[in-house]
Design a protein around this motif. Structure first.
Motif, PDB file in Angstrom:
ATOM      1  N   ASN A 169       0.854  -1.187   0.000  1.00 43.28           N
ATOM      2  CA  ASN A 169       0.000   0.000   0.000  1.00 43.28           C
ATOM      3  C   ASN A 169       0.894   1.242   0.000  1.00 43.28           C
ATOM      4  N   LEU A 170       0.839   2.015  -1.068  1.00 40.49           N
ATOM      5  CA  LEU A 170       1.697   3.195  -1.213  1.00 40.49           C
ATOM      6  C   LEU A 170       0.958   4.495  -0.907  1.00 40.49           C
ATOM      7  N   GLN A 171      -0.274   4.380  -0.445  1.00 34.64           N
ATOM      8  CA  GLN A 171      -1.121   5.566  -0.304  1.00 34.64           C
ATOM      9  C   GLN A 171      -0.480   6.630   0.593  1.00 34.64           C
ATOM     10  N   HIS A 172       0.124   6.190   1.710  1.00 39.91           N
ATOM     11  CA  HIS A 172       0.670   7.155   2.660  1.00 39.91           C
ATOM     12  C   HIS A 172       2.134   7.502   2.374  1.00 39.91           C
ATOM     13  N   LEU A 173       2.697   6.906   1.338  1.00 42.27           N
ATOM     14  CA  LEU A 173       4.096   7.201   1.007  1.00 42.27           C
ATOM     15  C   LEU A 173       4.211   8.324  -0.017  1.00 42.27           C
ATOM     16  N   ASP A 174       3.106   8.649  -0.681  1.00 40.76           N
ATOM     17  CA  ASP A 174       3.087   9.701  -1.699  1.00 40.76           C
ATOM     18  C   ASP A 174       4.064   9.390  -2.835  1.00 40.76           C
ATOM     19  N   ILE A 175       4.084   8.126  -3.259  1.00 40.82           N
ATOM     20  CA  ILE A 175       4.907   7.698  -4.393  1.00 40.82           C
ATOM     21  C   ILE A 175       3.984   7.007  -5.374  1.00 40.82           C
ATOM     22  N   ASP A 176       3.856   7.550  -6.581  1.00 39.40           N
ATOM     23  CA  ASP A 176       2.951   6.936  -7.553  1.00 39.40           C
ATOM     24  C   ASP A 176       3.583   6.759  -8.926  1.00 39.40           C
ATOM     25  N   ASP A 177       4.897   6.953  -9.014  1.00 33.24           N
ATOM     26  CA  ASP A 177       5.554   6.845 -10.313  1.00 33.24           C
ATOM     27  C   ASP A 177       7.010   6.436 -10.101  1.00 33.24           C
ATOM     28  N   LEU A 178       7.513   5.587 -10.999  1.00 32.21           N
ATOM     29  CA  LEU A 178       8.906   5.141 -10.893  1.00 32.21           C
ATOM     30  C   LEU A 178       9.901   6.284 -11.058  1.00 32.21           C
ATOM     31  N   LYS A 179       9.459   7.371 -11.734  1.00 36.88           N
ATOM     32  CA  LYS A 179      10.348   8.522 -11.921  1.00 36.88           C
ATOM     33  C   LYS A 179      10.677   9.204 -10.588  1.00 36.88           C
ATOM     34  N   TRP A 180       9.871   8.922  -9.557  1.00 42.33           N
ATOM     35  CA  TRP A 180      10.094   9.509  -8.241  1.00 42.33           C
ATOM     36  C   TRP A 180      11.505   9.214  -7.752  1.00 42.33           C
ATOM     37  N   PHE A 181      12.022   8.036  -8.108  1.00 39.29           N
ATOM     38  CA  PHE A 181      13.330   7.612  -7.610  1.00 39.29           C
ATOM     39  C   PHE A 181      14.497   8.309  -8.314  1.00 39.29           C
ATOM     40  N   ASN A 182      14.213   9.068  -9.356  1.00 38.12           N
ATOM     41  CA  ASN A 182      15.284   9.807 -10.021  1.00 38.12           C
ATOM     42  C   ASN A 182      15.877  10.884  -9.120  1.00 38.12           C
ATOM     43  N   ASP A 183      15.032  11.473  -8.277  1.00 40.92           N
ATOM     44  CA  ASP A 183      15.492  12.602  -7.449  1.00 40.92           C
ATOM     45  C   ASP A 183      15.182  12.437  -5.965  1.00 40.92           C
ATOM     46  N   ASN A 184      14.625  11.305  -5.562  1.00 35.23           N
ATOM     47  CA  ASN A 184      14.194  11.153  -4.170  1.00 35.23           C
ATOM     48  C   ASN A 184      14.711   9.859  -3.558  1.00 35.23           C
ATOM     49  N   HIS A 185      14.715   9.847  -2.223  1.00 31.14           N
ATOM     50  CA  HIS A 185      15.107   8.658  -1.465  1.00 31.14           C
ATOM     51  C   HIS A 185      14.064   8.392  -0.388  1.00 31.14           C
ATOM     52  N   LEU A 186      13.911   7.119  -0.028  1.00 33.25           N
ATOM     53  CA  LEU A 186      12.971   6.767   1.031  1.00 33.25           C
ATOM     54  C   LEU A 186      13.480   7.266   2.380  1.00 33.25           C
ATOM     55  N   THR A 187      12.574   7.833   3.159  1.00 33.84           N
ATOM     56  CA  THR A 187      12.937   8.231   4.517  1.00 33.84           C
ATOM     57  C   THR A 187      12.876   7.009   5.429  1.00 33.84           C
ATOM     58  N   ASP A 188      13.452   7.132   6.629  1.00 29.31           N
ATOM     59  CA  ASP A 188      13.386   6.023   7.590  1.00 29.31           C
ATOM     60  C   ASP A 188      11.939   5.679   7.914  1.00 29.31           C
ATOM     61  N   PHE A 189      11.112   6.703   8.015  1.00 33.34           N
ATOM     62  CA  PHE A 189       9.702   6.463   8.321  1.00 33.34           C
ATOM     63  C   PHE A 189       9.029   5.676   7.194  1.00 33.34           C
ATOM     64  N   GLN A 190       9.313   6.031   5.937  1.00 33.65           N
ATOM     65  CA  GLN A 190       8.730   5.304   4.802  1.00 33.65           C
ATOM     66  C   GLN A 190       9.206   3.850   4.783  1.00 33.65           C
ATOM     67  N   ILE A 191      10.492   3.642   5.084  1.00 34.49           N
ATOM     68  CA  ILE A 191      11.053   2.285   5.108  1.00 34.49           C
ATOM     69  C   ILE A 191      10.328   1.440   6.147  1.00 34.49           C
ATOM     70  N   GLU A 192      10.191   1.984   7.351  1.00 33.93           N
ATOM     71  CA  GLU A 192       9.528   1.242   8.418  1.00 33.93           C
ATOM     72  C   GLU A 192       8.057   0.990   8.084  1.00 33.93           C
ATOM     73  N   SER A 193       7.411   1.925   7.404  1.00 35.76           N
ATOM     74  CA  SER A 193       6.010   1.751   7.013  1.00 35.76           C
ATOM     75  C   SER A 193       5.841   0.564   6.074  1.00 35.76           C
ATOM     76  N   VAL A 194       6.787   0.413   5.158  1.00 33.68           N
ATOM     77  CA  VAL A 194       6.733  -0.704   4.206  1.00 33.68           C
ATOM     78  C   VAL A 194       6.978  -2.025   4.922  1.00 33.68           C
ATOM     79  N   ILE A 195       8.024  -2.084   5.753  1.00 35.03           N
ATOM     80  CA  ILE A 195       8.363  -3.328   6.445  1.00 35.03           C
ATOM     81  C   ILE A 195       7.239  -3.734   7.395  1.00 35.03           C
TER      82      ILE A 195
END
Length: 947
Positions: free
Chosen positions: A559-585
């Motif tokens: 579920n990516l709803q709370h991560l605000d990531i909806d496109d693979l291009k996001w990774f061109n200029d952004n990195h996951l925060t610790d909070f986002q990492i923990e949310s996924v795990i």
């Protein structure tokens, strides 16, 4: 609810009204124009209430794909998405990235299924012997609105009645009658049909029929053509070529100019027809080209056919767009190299493909990609049909009946993938074929010598078939109450246990470091779904003890709803925060809580090494975005193939490319089974050291982690190897459990003290020191840090806090005294029960040291009990409990009740503190937002009663 359409809301108010978790989700809706009238005012978004009402109305009158799947009795949501793509649900729409289907579409679809016929029913009404002829009519698009319901074709009654009307219509004539009327051959009539001269013609039960209107129009056309040719000749006679037209040689010919005038095309185009040998019987006479009138008539028929064919065809460019190919070259390749469009043709150097063939290709493509859910019921039906249709001797009637009963019983026990179930059914088929071919009497009447012959090396029965024979014999003898003279077994042939290969600690460490390098893997993962899937799969194999097959089938979509990531291009200029990492795990932790192994039906144990959380989160998010782009059902779907979802646990060639950037000095070759064996072995030695060299406990803990239900199964995964520091260091991070708290740590350390084990690792030393601190009064006083964050009234006394802490300490001290009287075996037994989850408490994600007893039966939870051993997932319940207590304190006015709730709240604060010490602030913040919680506590600080 009444709506003021002119009212404006903020993003926060909108999120609350739409039950969204954050304002980020609202911004996503604005971006997707789901709130079309939203606008910015002073850098803040304003959303009209009417926009929100529209979304609520849509949501209220629609359902998601999962709900549609359950209503329509499909086995997965992929089938629903297929129906959406086929426009079966024409009003389906996406809301917040997920499909919603209006209830009206669902009702229309369901009603269609009852106002329609199956192919069998249609065949009966038409008086046909089988439904094969009806299936052919469907293939030829005779029923334009045909559709599938629960995997089977349904023909709308309106379509069928229209066809039936034509079927019995006397206005249609057979080819034989048309041949007599027109005085033409059968081949000539068929050529007219294929050229579209008779547009209303149709094929009934394999025979063509021509409508009388078409025949009448055609005869009229011949008369007009004949008169036109007479007029044309008349025109020639009035021209300067009178002499030539009088010449008997060109009496039945047309000149190039005649053709140019008649077809309204240039002389150049006419000469090109001659150059291309379009008119094979043309001749040059009097410096002009001449074409026989009969050949010209044939050309007109051909020309009309071409025009009709082009009208009913697409160019390669149009076909590429319709079929989703990048360019027209792909379509040309399908024509030339793969003969996918046999009736495609070239005209004026342009390829044309019949629309019908494109649609058929599209359907094949969908059918190929549609997976067969090979359930036990499907498997049982297939096997029963095989046995019933197999030519079985009459002398074996009872054996046939017993085999069907036995198979029905066995199929219900089968666990595993579609491919595994399918392989078992094929094995049963091969066995049945051999057993009935090698017997002339019922199986329970065969002598011991006759049965024993099936087990000899010279027998045609293979090892797997012999195993089935043993089990089938036991079943037969039991049903017939027969006591056999001997018990048949394969043990006499002996079993050779396979040596389990392992990766050396050096190789394992190299791969471990490789998968952690997010900078290397992110770009390739973004560009290639198989690469991203292999990244996730390898990490899970290296940190978990779940079989490859279970990982592929059970790893959840993210579920990516709370991560605000909806496109693979996001990774061109952004990195996951610790909070986002923990949310996924966290999503994986929660998902695997109740998942079971397909092979053994044991509960799966999900563990992730702390230093692999970051790369795993990246791989999962990227894989999820790839999954959504292709609308796949599984996040790791690239490891499956074929309509039976055959699982490639060893990966495909595209997956193996994940290791191309590895500095492969150890000649590493990927093997999921080998990785399973390696991780299980390193777990064994890690626990053996943790447990003071106690291999029985180590074996059992490994067994639980591997989701085995027997110890001997686990032993096959434990391969002897030198136990040295390298294994210890490689394995150390793999086995941090979710349990935490002073009591759990004390149990482990106390067990080690009993064995006087010397710990060499710095981390182990620090752990011991922490546990010692954890049962001391000084460490308990750290709870005061919480109260310092609370704005308390000035008249509240620190003495009251100290009194509360002293009470907690005394309870712990008494419990430690009790534990010191436990023997080593008793502590081991407690740890084994914890590892198996056999010490339940009132909280789902915690265990109790003295379970099933309870010292506080009047309490509804265990947060304030000194016997509780929490698990990291208890943080979900802890967050809910803290908010509940805060709400109670806000509303409560009774002094005694406020005192009670204050005490409970302080206990929850203490558990929160222990979790932060065990896992770190960032991890715990994923479950319990720290700042938000302190804000809530401060609101009720004046009501805390510590006296």
């Amino acid at each position: 609810m009444s709506f003021d359409k002119n009212k404006l809301l903020t993003t926060k108010e909108t999120a609350k009204l739409l039950s969204l978790g954050s304002t980020t989700a609202v911004l996503h809706l604005i971006k997707k124009k789901a709130l079309p009238n939203a606008y910015k005012q002073d850098s803040a978004w304003k959303i009209p209430l009417n926009d929100i009402k529209n979304i609520l109305d849509k949501r209220k009158n629609s359902i998601d794909t999962k709900e549609a799947m359950e209503i329509l009795r499909y086995n997965n949501t992929t089938s629903i998405i297929d129906l959406i793509n086929l426009s079966i649900f024409p009003n389906a729409f996406k809301l917040n990235g997920k499909w919603r289907i209006p209830l009206s579409d669902i009702e229309n679809y369901k009603s269609k299924s009852f106002q329609s016929l199956s192919t069998t029913e249609a065949a009966i009404e038409l008086g046909l012997s089988s439904n094969a002829a009806v299936s052919e009519l469907i293939r030829r698009n005779i029923f334009p609105n045909v559709f599938k319901f629960q995997g089977k074709w349904r023909i709308p009654r309106s379509d069928f009645d229209e066809y039936k009307k034509i079927y019995y219509d006397n206005d249609y004539l057979s080819i034989d009658k048309i041949m007599i009327i027109l005085k033409k051959s059968r081949s000539a009539i068929l050529s007219y049909i294929h050229a579209g001269v008779f547009p209303k013609s149709l094929k009934l039960n394999g025979s063509w029929r021509v409508h009388k209107d078409d025949l009448k129009n055609f005869e009229s056309h011949l008369v007009k053509k004949k008169n036109a040719l007479k007029m044309q000749r008349s025109k020639y006679n009035s021209n300067k070529r009178i002499k030539l037209n009088d010449d008997p040689l060109v009496k039945d010919y047309l000149s190039a100019k005649d053709i140019s005038d008649n077809l309204n095309i240039s002389r150049y185009e006419v000469h090109k027809l001659f150059k291309d040998n379009t008119f094979n019987q043309s001749m040059k006479y009097g410096n002009q080209w001449w074409v026989p009138i009969k050949e010209y008539e044939k050309y007109l028929i051909y020309r009309k056919k071409i025009e009709l064919d082009i009208e009913n065809s697409l160019t390669v460019k149009e076909a590429a767009k319709k079929l989703g190919y990048k360019n027209s070259a792909n379509i040309v390749e399908l024509i030339n190299s793969y003969n996918q469009f046999p009736h495609s043709f070239k005209h004026n150097n342009t390829w044309y493909i019949p629309k019908k063939e494109i649609e058929e290709f599209q359907m094949k493509k969908v059918s190929k990609n549609r997976k067969i859910d090979y359930t036990p019921s499907v498997a049982a039906k297939e096997l029963k049909e095989f046995v019933d249709n197999f030519d079985t001797k009459i002398e074996l009637t009872e054996t046939k009946k017993l085999f069907k009963q036995y198979c029905s019983q066995q199929i219900n026990k089968i666990k595993g993938s579609n491919r595994y179930v399918r392989d078992r059914i094929l094995l049963y088929k091969r066995f049945y074929k051999k057993i009935v071919s090698n017997m002339n009497n019922e199986i329970f009447l065969l002598s011991t010598e006759e049965i024993n012959s099936f087990f000899q090396d010279s027998s045609s029965f293979k090892k797997g078939e012999k195993k089935i024979l043993i089990l089938f014999l036991k079943y037969v003898y039991n049903q017939k109450a027969i006591d056999p003279e001997i018990e048949f077994s394969l043990l006499s042939n002996g079993f050779r246990e396979k040596t389990k290969e392992l990766y050396s600690p050096e190789v394992f460490f190299e791969i471990y470091q490789y998968v952690k390098n997010v900078n290397i893997h992110i770009p390739s993962s973004v560009n290639n779904r198989s690469y991203a899937n292999m990244w996730v799969y390898t990490i899970l194999l290296m940190t978990d003890f779940i079989r490859g097959q279970d990982l592929i089938l059970k790893t959840p979509n993210i579920n990516l709803q709370h991560l605000d990531i909806d496109d693979l291009k996001w990774f061109n200029d952004n990195h996951l925060t610790d909070f986002q990492i923990e949310s996924v795990i966290k999503q994986l932790y929660i998902h695997y809580r109740h998942q079971r192994s397909n092979k053994t039906d044991e509960l799966l144990t999900f563990i992730v090494s702390p230093d692999l959380k970051e790369p795993l989160a990246y791989g999962l998010v990227i894989s999820e975005l790839h999954r959504r782009s292709v609308e796949s059902g599984l996040i790791l779907n690239t490891f499956t193939e074929g309509k039976y979802n055959n699982i490639r646990t060893e990966g495909k060639i595209s997956h193996k490319r994940f290791f191309d950037k590895l500095d492969n000095k150890y000649d590493f070759l990927f093997s999921s089974r080998k990785m399973n064996n390696t991780v299980a072995t390193y777990l064994f030695y890690s626990i053996a050291e943790e447990d003071g060299e106690d291999s029985d406990l180590a074996l059992h803990l490994t067994q639980v982690s591997r989701s085995h239900n027997r110890g001997d199964s686990t032993r096959r995964y434990i391969q002897a190897t030198n136990k040295d520091g390298s294994i210890n260091r490689v394995a150390y991070n793999l086995f941090k459990r979710g349990h935490f708290g002073w009591l759990y740590n004390y149990l482990i350390i106390y067990l080690n003290h009993l064995d006087h084990v010397h710990h060499t690792l710095e981390d182990r030393t620090r752990l011991i020191e922490n546990v010692r601190d954890n049962v001391s009064p000084s460490h308990l006083e750290n709870l005061a840090e919480f109260t310092l964050n609370i704005t308390l009234p000035s008249n509240e006394s620190n003495q009251n806090i100290e009194s509360f802490l002293e009470e907690m300490y005394n309870k712990r001290k008494n419990l430690v005294s009790k534990l010191q009287g436990y023997t080593k075996s008793e502590i081991q037994e407690i740890l084994v029960k914890l590892s198996r989850g056999n010490l339940p408490s009132k909280n789902e994600n915690a265990q109790c040291l003295i379970s099933p007893s309870c010292i506080n039966p009047q309490l509804t939870n265990c947060f304030s009990c000194e016997y509780v051993i929490p698990n990291n997932l208890i943080l979900i319940q802890l967050n809910e409990e803290m908010l509940r207590l805060i709400k109670r304190l806000k509303e409560e006015e009774n002094h005694l009740l406020m005192k009670r709730e204050t005490k409970f709240l302080l206990h929850t604060l203490f558990v929160w503190k222990e979790a932060r010490l065990a896992f770190g602030n960032e991890v715990v913040n994923t479950y319990i937002p720290s700042q938000k919680m302190w804000d809530e506590i401060n609101k009720i600080s004046h009501k805390l009663k510590l006296e």
